[in-house]
Write a protein that holds these residues in place. Structure first.
Motif, mmCIF file in Angstrom:
data_model
loop_
_atom_site.group_PDB
_atom_site.id
_atom_site.type_symbol
_atom_site.label_atom_id
_atom_site.label_comp_id
_atom_site.label_asym_id
_atom_site.label_seq_id
_atom_site.Cartn_x
_atom_site.Cartn_y
_atom_site.Cartn_z
ATOM 1 N N PHE A 25 0.855 -1.190 0.000
ATOM 2 C CA PHE A 25 0.000 0.000 0.000
ATOM 3 C C PHE A 25 0.891 1.239 0.000
ATOM 4 C CE2 PHE A 25 0.793 -1.297 4.323
ATOM 5 C CZ PHE A 25 1.074 -0.125 4.999
ATOM 6 N N ARG A 26 0.478 2.267 -0.721
ATOM 7 C CA ARG A 26 1.186 3.568 -0.769
ATOM 8 C C ARG A 26 2.711 3.443 -0.772
ATOM 9 N NH1 ARG A 26 -2.894 4.650 3.141
ATOM 10 N NH2 ARG A 26 -1.325 4.347 4.747
ATOM 11 N N ASP A 31 5.743 -7.397 5.483
ATOM 12 C CA ASP A 31 5.771 -8.859 5.389
ATOM 13 C C ASP A 31 4.692 -9.459 6.272
ATOM 14 O OD1 ASP A 31 7.937 -8.855 3.657
ATOM 15 O OD2 ASP A 31 9.404 -8.979 5.282
ATOM 16 N N CYS A 32 4.159 -10.597 5.821
ATOM 17 C CA CYS A 32 3.141 -11.281 6.605
ATOM 18 C C CYS A 32 3.242 -12.785 6.381
ATOM 19 C CB CYS A 32 1.740 -10.780 6.254
ATOM 20 S SG CYS A 32 1.188 -11.197 4.582
ATOM 21 N N LEU A 58 -2.220 -7.896 -1.788
ATOM 22 C CA LEU A 58 -1.535 -9.001 -1.126
ATOM 23 C C LEU A 58 -0.889 -9.907 -2.159
ATOM 24 C CD1 LEU A 58 -0.978 -10.774 1.434
ATOM 25 C CD2 LEU A 58 -3.170 -11.900 0.954
ATOM 26 N N ASP A 59 0.417 -10.110 -2.021
ATOM 27 C CA ASP A 59 1.144 -11.107 -2.803
ATOM 28 C C ASP A 59 1.410 -12.292 -1.887
ATOM 29 O OD1 ASP A 59 1.410 -10.002 -5.313
ATOM 30 O OD2 ASP A 59 3.437 -9.250 -4.982
ATOM 31 N N PRO A 64 0.364 -16.849 -8.631
ATOM 32 C CA PRO A 64 0.554 -16.047 -9.848
ATOM 33 C C PRO A 64 -0.152 -14.695 -9.856
ATOM 34 C CG PRO A 64 -1.078 -17.743 -10.238
ATOM 35 C CD PRO A 64 -0.546 -17.968 -8.845
ATOM 36 N N ILE A 65 -0.993 -14.405 -8.870
ATOM 37 C CA ILE A 65 -1.739 -13.146 -8.904
ATOM 38 C C ILE A 65 -1.523 -12.337 -7.633
ATOM 39 C CG2 ILE A 65 -3.561 -13.990 -10.444
ATOM 40 C CD1 ILE A 65 -5.302 -14.370 -7.953
ATOM 41 N N ARG A 66 -1.775 -11.044 -7.747
ATOM 42 C CA ARG A 66 -1.797 -10.148 -6.588
ATOM 43 C C ARG A 66 -3.267 -9.875 -6.299
ATOM 44 N NH1 ARG A 66 1.819 -4.788 -6.317
ATOM 45 N NH2 ARG A 66 3.351 -6.406 -5.894
#
Length: 96
Positions: A25-26, A31-32, A58-59, A64-66
């Motif tokens: 974001f911004r 990390d999570c 969120l990656d 393959p997607i965000r």
């Protein structure tokens, strides 16, 4: 109760995942750990008390997607999010 929260609470087919992820974001990333996932949302754990906005991307490692996420709840360093399907993006930024 909003439809977003209702959809998250009734989405009970969660699968344990335990994969690394990153919240974007911004021009910031946090990390999570993605604890669990379903078609409609996910449970996340963050390592810090960083301020997380209501909406973020969120990656998830090896995905393959965000995903564009909406924050549904937060309890200390654990988050519950719902996915906003019409805004999913590929990691390079282009729409699906």
């Amino acid at each position: 109760m909003s439809t977003t929260i209702r959809r998250y609470k009734t989405d009970s087919q969660r699968t344990p995942l335990m994969k690394r992820g990153a919240i974007f974001f911004r021009n910031t990333s946090v990390d999570c750990l993605v604890l669990n996932i379903s078609t409609g949302g996910a449970g996340l754990a963050v390592e810090s008390d960083a301020a997380i906005p209501f909406a973020f991307d969120l990656d998830i490692e090896s995905e393959p997607i965000r995903r564009h996420c909406i924050l549904v709840w937060r309890l200390e360093r654990r988050l519950g999010v719902t996915f906003e399907f019409d805004r999913m993006q590929r990691p390079e930024g282009g729409p699906i």
